[in-house]
Design a protein around this motif. Structure first.
Motif, PDB file in Angstrom:
ATOM      1  N   UNK A   9      40.013  34.913  64.450  1.00 42.96           N
ATOM      2  CA  UNK A   9      39.890  36.286  64.939  1.00 42.96           C
ATOM      3  C   UNK A   9      40.467  37.298  63.959  1.00 42.96           C
ATOM      4  N   UNK A  10      41.143  36.839  62.918  1.00 41.85           N
ATOM      5  CA  UNK A  10      41.738  37.723  61.924  1.00 41.85           C
ATOM      6  C   UNK A  10      40.894  37.692  60.646  1.00 41.85           C
ATOM      7  N   UNK A  11      40.964  38.762  59.836  1.00 40.48           N
ATOM      8  CA  UNK A  11      40.216  38.757  58.570  1.00 40.48           C
ATOM      9  C   UNK A  11      40.569  37.584  57.669  1.00 40.48           C
ATOM     10  N   UNK A  12      41.824  37.155  57.692  1.00 44.75           N
ATOM     11  CA  UNK A  12      42.222  36.017  56.867  1.00 44.75           C
ATOM     12  C   UNK A  12      41.532  34.736  57.311  1.00 44.75           C
ATOM     13  N   UNK A  13      41.078  34.710  58.556  1.00 44.08           N
ATOM     14  CA  UNK A  13      40.399  33.538  59.065  1.00 44.08           C
ATOM     15  C   UNK A  13      38.894  33.586  58.877  1.00 44.08           C
ATOM     16  N   UNK A  14      38.268  34.754  59.210  1.00 42.31           N
ATOM     17  CA  UNK A  14      36.813  34.774  59.202  1.00 42.31           C
ATOM     18  C   UNK A  14      36.182  35.245  57.893  1.00 42.31           C
ATOM     19  N   UNK A  15      36.899  36.022  57.090  1.00 46.62           N
ATOM     20  CA  UNK A  15      36.314  36.470  55.828  1.00 46.62           C
ATOM     21  C   UNK A  15      36.004  35.307  54.867  1.00 46.62           C
ATOM     22  N   UNK A  16      36.941  34.364  54.651  1.00 42.17           N
ATOM     23  CA  UNK A  16      36.591  33.218  53.796  1.00 42.17           C
ATOM     24  C   UNK A  16      35.411  32.421  54.334  1.00 42.17           C
ATOM     25  N   UNK A  17      35.324  32.344  55.667  1.00 38.52           N
ATOM     26  CA  UNK A  17      34.216  31.620  56.279  1.00 38.52           C
ATOM     27  C   UNK A  17      32.884  32.323  56.001  1.00 38.52           C
ATOM     28  N   UNK A  18      32.881  33.657  56.083  1.00 38.60           N
ATOM     29  CA  UNK A  18      31.673  34.430  55.796  1.00 38.60           C
ATOM     30  C   UNK A  18      31.218  34.217  54.361  1.00 38.60           C
ATOM     31  N   UNK A  19      32.178  34.273  53.418  1.00 38.51           N
ATOM     32  CA  UNK A  19      31.809  34.115  52.019  1.00 38.51           C
ATOM     33  C   UNK A  19      31.368  32.685  51.711  1.00 38.51           C
TER      34      UNK A  19
END
Length: 344
Positions: A9-19
């Motif tokens: 739910x945090x950018x540190x969690x989902x941003x790497x997943x998106x990239x």
């Protein structure tokens, strides 16, 4: 398995997943789109008729250069979003990457020079285009083998990677041959059916080798494949792959009679089915390797850039990715249909 300590739910969690997803989809698009034109290039010397070689080049002419955009996007995301993994991966793959780039460069040079060269020089550029296509294909397969084996430098890892390189050359040739069946007509189309048949076994061997090796390189991957209920959920993947191989073989067996009479019905079936095999193989590979960037050494979240850097890259990706998708779709829409005679 996904680390439960990661808060998605945090950018540190989902941003790497998106990239990771963008990078994976970019590489998938590259393998399929540039795969067929690499395959056509590898098949170029299978005919000694200049008119047929021209027709083969014409079938990929509007697309081949733009197809490589997806490779630039995928490697670019790896570099800027996962710099730690980029250092490990590109450091371990320095020589095959250099060979791939040399092959792609040679293809580009040969593509432009063959149409301007005098008749007695054209076979030289045709050979260069074929060699560049084969070198790029094999090096990509070798890199895939190294990725699966965790970049191990033992003899068995090198031998496995070399085998996957040869098998990917066969798979690209299958893609290229089925593309020619769909895009060309006449004698060349019938020859492409034979080339596709000859490439089918090597493609199947590559899929089998990757399927067998992936669970064996890591106990975590083995558990993901062979523990319940995942075993039952994943069983349709190999089953569907076998079915698609059967569809391709059946179609290639029936097509010569149909095409000889001028009936083009079903000419696209082998290509679509081959793309389906690539998609299933990619899904199985992605399932096996996730969430590892380097098997058993570095996960997506361990190899990522800072959150501030990821935000900047995210904004750029949101702008650039739709543009790439848009012009790719537009190019294929404009130049769809049977290839016409090559002229400049």
């Amino acid at each position: 398995m996904l680390d439960t300590s990661i808060d998605l739910s945090t950018p540190a969690g989902w941003l790497p997943l998106v990239f990771a997803l963008v990078m994976a989809l970019a590489m998938l698009a590259y393998v399929i789109l540039d795969g067929y034109d690499l395959g056509v290039g590898a098949l170029l010397l299978k005919t000694d008729q200049n008119s047929e070689r021209d027709a083969m080049i014409a079938s990929i002419g509007p697309f081949w250069d733009a197809n490589e955009t997806w490779l630039v996007l995928g490697v670019g995301v790896l570099l800027v979003a996962f710099p730690l993994a980029h250092g490990i991966i590109l450091g371990a793959l320095y020589l095959p990457v250099a060979l791939m780039l040399a092959g792609l460069t040679l293809r580009g040079v040969a593509f432009d020079f063959r149409v301007k060269a005098k008749a007695h020089h054209r076979p030289l550029w045709d050979s260069a285009f074929r060699f560049g296509s084969a070198a790029a294909s094999w090096s990509q397969g070798y890199m895939l083998g190294q990725l699966i084996s965790g970049f191990r430098s033992e003899a068995i890892g090198i031998a496995f990677s070399a085998l996957i390189g040869v098998c990917l050359m066969g798979a690209y040739r299958l893609l290229g041959a089925t593309w020619l069946i769909m895009k060309c007509e006449g004698e060349l189309q019938l020859k492409a059916v034979k080339w596709a048949k000859a490439s089918l076994l090597m493609t199947a061997l590559g899929v089998l080798a990757i399927s067998v090796a992936s669970p064996l390189v890591s106990a975590r991957i083995f558990d993901k494949w062979f523990s319940f209920p995942y075993l039952l959920l994943l069983f349709p993947i190999p089953l569907a792959t076998v079915v698609l191989f059967g569809v391709i073989w059946r179609s290639l067996t029936r097509l010569p009679t149909r095409l000889a009479s001028g009936n083009q019905y079903g000419a696209g079936v082998p290509f679509v089915s081959t793309v389906g095999i690539f998609l299933l193989a990619f899904y199985g590979l992605a399932y096996s390797l996730f969430p590892w960037l380097v098997v058993d050494r570095m996960t997506i979240w361990q190899g990522t850039s800072s959150i501030e850097a990821l935000w900047v890259i995210f904004i750029g990706t949101v702008i650039v990715l739709p543009v790439i998708v848009g012009y790719t779709i537009y190019a294929y829409r404009v130049f769809w249909g049977k290839s016409t005679a090559l002229s400049y």
